[in-house]
Design a protein around this motif. Structure first.
Motif, PDB file in Angstrom:
ATOM      1  N   UNK A 189       0.834  -1.204  -0.131  1.00  0.00           N
ATOM      2  CA  UNK A 189      -0.006   0.062  -0.017  1.00  0.00           C
ATOM      3  C   UNK A 189       0.887   1.225  -0.030  1.00  0.00           C
ATOM      4  N   UNK A 190       0.181   2.323  -0.306  1.00  0.00           N
ATOM      5  CA  UNK A 190       0.998   3.605  -0.616  1.00  0.00           C
ATOM      6  C   UNK A 190       0.667   4.528   0.570  1.00  0.00           C
ATOM      7  N   UNK A 191       1.757   4.709   1.617  1.00  0.00           N
ATOM      8  CA  UNK A 191       1.334   5.552   2.520  1.00  0.00           C
ATOM      9  C   UNK A 191       1.991   6.898   2.335  1.00  0.00           C
ATOM     10  N   UNK A 192       1.420   7.973   2.675  1.00  0.00           N
ATOM     11  CA  UNK A 192       1.670   9.238   2.070  1.00  0.00           C
ATOM     12  C   UNK A 192       2.813   9.795   2.649  1.00  0.00           C
ATOM     13  N   UNK A 193       3.402   9.039   3.636  1.00  0.00           N
ATOM     14  CA  UNK A 193       4.637   9.601   4.254  1.00  0.00           C
ATOM     15  C   UNK A 193       5.628   8.527   3.809  1.00  0.00           C
ATOM     16  N   UNK A 244       0.810  -2.246  11.646  1.00  0.00           N
ATOM     17  CA  UNK A 244      -0.586  -2.908  11.628  1.00  0.00           C
ATOM     18  C   UNK A 244      -1.469  -2.622  10.465  1.00  0.00           C
ATOM     19  N   UNK A 245      -0.925  -1.740   9.524  1.00  0.00           N
ATOM     20  CA  UNK A 245      -1.824  -1.190   8.417  1.00  0.00           C
ATOM     21  C   UNK A 245      -2.204  -2.634   7.626  1.00  0.00           C
ATOM     22  N   UNK A 246      -1.126  -3.298   7.287  1.00  0.00           N
ATOM     23  CA  UNK A 246      -1.388  -4.320   6.208  1.00  0.00           C
ATOM     24  C   UNK A 246      -2.596  -5.276   6.603  1.00  0.00           C
ATOM     25  N   UNK A 247      -2.529  -5.393   8.070  1.00  0.00           N
ATOM     26  CA  UNK A 247      -3.588  -6.336   8.615  1.00  0.00           C
ATOM     27  C   UNK A 247      -4.844  -5.534   8.401  1.00  0.00           C
ATOM     28  N   UNK A 248      -5.071  -4.452   8.557  1.00  0.00           N
ATOM     29  CA  UNK A 248      -6.065  -3.433   8.412  1.00  0.00           C
ATOM     30  C   UNK A 248      -6.843  -3.642   6.967  1.00  0.00           C
ATOM     31  N   UNK A 249      -5.703  -3.605   6.209  1.00  0.00           N
ATOM     32  CA  UNK A 249      -6.132  -3.529   4.546  1.00  0.00           C
ATOM     33  C   UNK A 249      -6.670  -5.207   4.430  1.00  0.00           C
ATOM     34  N   UNK A 250      -6.171  -6.019   5.110  1.00  0.00           N
ATOM     35  CA  UNK A 250      -6.690  -7.365   4.728  1.00  0.00           C
ATOM     36  C   UNK A 250      -8.209  -7.500   5.066  1.00  0.00           C
ATOM     37  N   UNK A 252     -10.317  -4.697   5.459  1.00  0.00           N
ATOM     38  CA  UNK A 252     -10.880  -3.962   4.527  1.00  0.00           C
ATOM     39  C   UNK A 252     -11.261  -4.846   3.187  1.00  0.00           C
ATOM     40  N   UNK A 253     -10.544  -5.618   2.855  1.00  0.00           N
ATOM     41  CA  UNK A 253     -10.552  -6.636   1.494  1.00  0.00           C
ATOM     42  C   UNK A 253     -11.765  -7.536   1.821  1.00  0.00           C
ATOM     43  N   UNK A 254     -11.401  -8.211   2.915  1.00  0.00           N
ATOM     44  CA  UNK A 254     -12.584  -9.017   3.535  1.00  0.00           C
ATOM     45  C   UNK A 254     -13.826  -8.747   3.523  1.00  0.00           C
ATOM     46  N   UNK A 255     -14.026  -7.732   3.946  1.00  0.00           N
ATOM     47  CA  UNK A 255     -15.380  -7.002   4.069  1.00  0.00           C
ATOM     48  C   UNK A 255     -15.899  -6.163   2.746  1.00  0.00           C
ATOM     49  N   UNK A 256     -14.928  -6.180   1.851  1.00  0.00           N
ATOM     50  CA  UNK A 256     -15.346  -5.538   0.609  1.00  0.00           C
ATOM     51  C   UNK A 256     -15.497  -4.051   0.692  1.00  0.00           C
ATOM     52  N   UNK A 257     -14.704  -3.299   1.731  1.00  0.00           N
ATOM     53  CA  UNK A 257     -14.755  -1.940   1.851  1.00  0.00           C
ATOM     54  C   UNK A 257     -13.635  -1.336   1.233  1.00  0.00           C
ATOM     55  N   UNK A 258     -13.565  -0.069   0.639  1.00  0.00           N
ATOM     56  CA  UNK A 258     -12.596   0.707   0.137  1.00  0.00           C
ATOM     57  C   UNK A 258     -12.048   1.415   1.403  1.00  0.00           C
ATOM     58  N   UNK A 259     -10.635   1.125   1.610  1.00  0.00           N
ATOM     59  CA  UNK A 259      -9.754   1.662   2.715  1.00  0.00           C
ATOM     60  C   UNK A 259      -9.510   2.972   2.554  1.00  0.00           C
ATOM     61  N   UNK A 260      -9.403   3.840   3.554  1.00  0.00           N
ATOM     62  CA  UNK A 260      -9.102   5.053   3.777  1.00  0.00           C
ATOM     63  C   UNK A 260      -7.510   5.185   2.994  1.00  0.00           C
ATOM     64  N   UNK A 261      -7.075   6.275   3.007  1.00  0.00           N
ATOM     65  CA  UNK A 261      -5.612   6.793   2.504  1.00  0.00           C
ATOM     66  C   UNK A 261      -4.845   6.805   4.007  1.00  0.00           C
ATOM     67  N   UNK A 262      -3.853   6.408   3.837  1.00  0.00           N
ATOM     68  CA  UNK A 262      -2.845   6.425   5.103  1.00  0.00           C
ATOM     69  C   UNK A 262      -1.591   7.468   5.000  1.00  0.00           C
ATOM     70  N   UNK A 263      -1.577   8.007   6.000  1.00  0.00           N
ATOM     71  CA  UNK A 263      -0.208   8.824   6.116  1.00  0.00           C
ATOM     72  C   UNK A 263       0.223   8.686   7.526  1.00  0.00           C
TER      73      UNK A 263
END
Ligand code: GLU
Length: 519
Positions: A189-193, A244-250, A252-263
């Protein structure tokens, strides 16, 4: 929550599109999501501030969400105190537990239903499962891992329980948690920072608990459920959460939701690179407040660490911070905070407040209160406590003092307490005291405005009108009459601070010393 679409608002020079949520008018929605397991400290204030700046810069919404799912670690009063401190700091949330808002409640303990239904949804879709492992078994796993020098992790045993057994145990009412099934193949994922990041979380961690046996969610579940349902467009948080973000993204994917952008923002450290310690108690916002630090000075210094701005500034107001904020300038290295500079920051912002008529009036009230606390009502003269006198002092001393309370130091006590001195003390300086006093009183009464430069020139002229008093002796006499002190600020400076009427009132006592100072 409906899906988010991309619009062409740009984040600095990065060319990274800001996401605008179609469900919200405001587009940018950011949140500060502390756990009320302690009081707000500088690190938290900085995270809140950057979220606030980001929201205000892009016309968005700043949300305060309290993540109080770890009920064992709650600190009494912390939840309310966090919101109070944001208000005090001048960065109030638009939506919060106290203010409410369209997507509340904003206290996670009041949203348990939502987390448990989401956990069930994940179970039904096969992305999560019930786990009946006892705390004893988990403890044993941990011990064994540590003994063999490995990082403890859950062995995912209950992943493989046959459905019938699960049903049976549930029917028996056995205590259980719900775990998220970590899939291999976490996407970068692309973290803004921090740029492109990926943690193959399934290889290093066991399946995490998302719903505990007591029905409370863990941080990971509650956090993503709320970010989704609250329409959060950008997550700006401390870099300790990057992992933790990779876990969160998994999830989001499982729930079919678009994740927010992370910084993820680098940590705030002491200037020597050591960790800001909460234990020392000296980084809590309440403490700065009690010590007379102005909120705008505190905000200003927390941004003065080389992150998020084109240049390091000093003396920026909140409005200036908003307009100067450049998120593309947030760097990956730790922000070093030099608290030794705080008095200087405060001095600059105090001066600004004194110059603003409305803010100055509240400084006057503050100083009046502090004076009454320090000196008893009996020892303070009513004239001295008057707003105009106090305002004059503030105007004259601004730029010289860092805190309002500096005016309570012994150096300034002459301002508040009229001096007493004996005729002998006066006579020991000069026998011409009444004559000198009369000359200086006339000088002051004839002046339109007392200034230090003007007085310095005029006092030199006065001494020439005496018979045998030297300039040094005249200054000693005036200092005695004005302050009772042998040392301190220059006589001209004291006269300006005291103002014309208080100066003449004090000098009048020299006119007939033998009568007025018989004590
Ligand atoms: N409750 C977490 C904290 O205390 C929030 C982390 C996040 O912003 O996602 O910092």
């Amino acid at each position: 929550m409906s899906s988010c679409m991309r619009v062409c608002v740009r984040w600095g020079q990065w060319g990274v599109a800001l996401r605008r949520c179609s469900s919200s008018d405001a587009g940018v929605r950011v949140r500060f999501a502390p756990s009320p397991t302690g009081f707000l400290h500088l690190g938290g204030l900085r995270t809140a501030l950057y979220n606030y700046l980001f929201a205000k810069k892009y016309g968005g919404t700043f949300i305060l969400r309290l993540e109080d799912t770890d009920q064992n670690r709650l600190v009494l009063g912390a939840a309310q105190a966090i919101e109070d401190m944001l208000d005090w700091a001048g960065i109030p949330p638009d939506e919060s537990p106290l203010r409410g808002g369209p997507v509340g409640p904003y206290l996670q303990s009041q949203r348990l239903e939502l987390y448990s239904s989401t956990a069930q949804q994940l179970v039904q879709s096969g992305h999560a499962y019930h786990c009946f492992c006892t705390p004893q078994r988990l403890q044993l796993l941990k011990k064994e891992a540590l003994r063999s020098g490995q990082t403890p992790r859950y062995d995912n045993r209950c992943r493989h329980l046959p459905a019938a057994q699960v049903e049976q145990r549930l029917a028996q009412g056995l205590s259980h948690v719900i775990r998220f099934r970590l899939q291999e193949g976490a996407e970068p994922f692309h973290d803004l920072v921090f740029g492109w990041t990926r943690h193959e979380v399934a290889q290093v961690e066991g399946d995490p608990v998302i719903l505990k046996a007591d029905g409370f969610p863990t941080y990971h579940l509650a956090n993503i459920v709320d970010d989704h349902h609250m329409g959060v467009s950008h997550v700006l948080r401390g870099s300790e959460w990057l992992i933790s973000t990779s876990k969160h993204l998994l999830m989001y994917r499982a729930l079919g939701w678009t994740p927010p952008t992370f910084a993820h923002m680098p940590l705030l450290m002491n200037k020597d690179g050591s960790k800001l310690s909460k234990r020392q108690g000296d980084i809590f916002i309440q403490r700065f407040r009690t010590e007379g630090v102005l909120p705008e000075a505190l905000l200003d210094i927390t941004t003065n660490c080389g992150s998020g701005f084109d240049s390091n500034g000093m003396g920026r107001s909140l409005q200036e911070l908003i307009s100067d904020f450049n998120p593309s300038k947030i760097t990956t290295h730790s922000a070093l905070l030099d608290l030794d500079k705080l008095p200087e920051f405060n001095r600059i912002h105090l001066q600004r407040r004194v110059e603003d008529p409305q803010l100055c009036s509240s400084l006057v009230c503050e100083l009046q209160t502090q004076l009454l606390q320090q000196y008893s009502e009996l020892s303070l003269d009513r004239d001295i406590l008057q707003s105009n006198s106090i305002k004059r002092v503030l105007h004259h001393r601004k730029g010289h003092i860092s805190y309002v309370k500096d005016l309570l130091s012994p150096q300034y006590s002459y301002l508040w307490i009229r001096p007493s001195f004996s005729p002998q003390q006066v006579a020991a300086v000069t026998l011409e005291a009444p004559h000198i006093a009369a000359l200086v009183i006339r000088l002051v009464e004839q002046s339109r405005e007392l200034t230090v430069d003007w007085l310095n020139t005029e006092l030199k002229a006065v001494v020439k009108q005496t018979h045998s008093t030297k300039y040094r002796e005249m200054m000693k006499l005036l200092r005695l009459a004005l302050s009772g002190l042998h040392q301190g600020p220059s006589v001209a400076e004291m006269m300006v601070c005291l103002g014309a009427s208080e100066t003449t009132l004090r000098l009048h006592k020299l006119l007939l010393p033998s009568l007025t100072h018989s004590e």
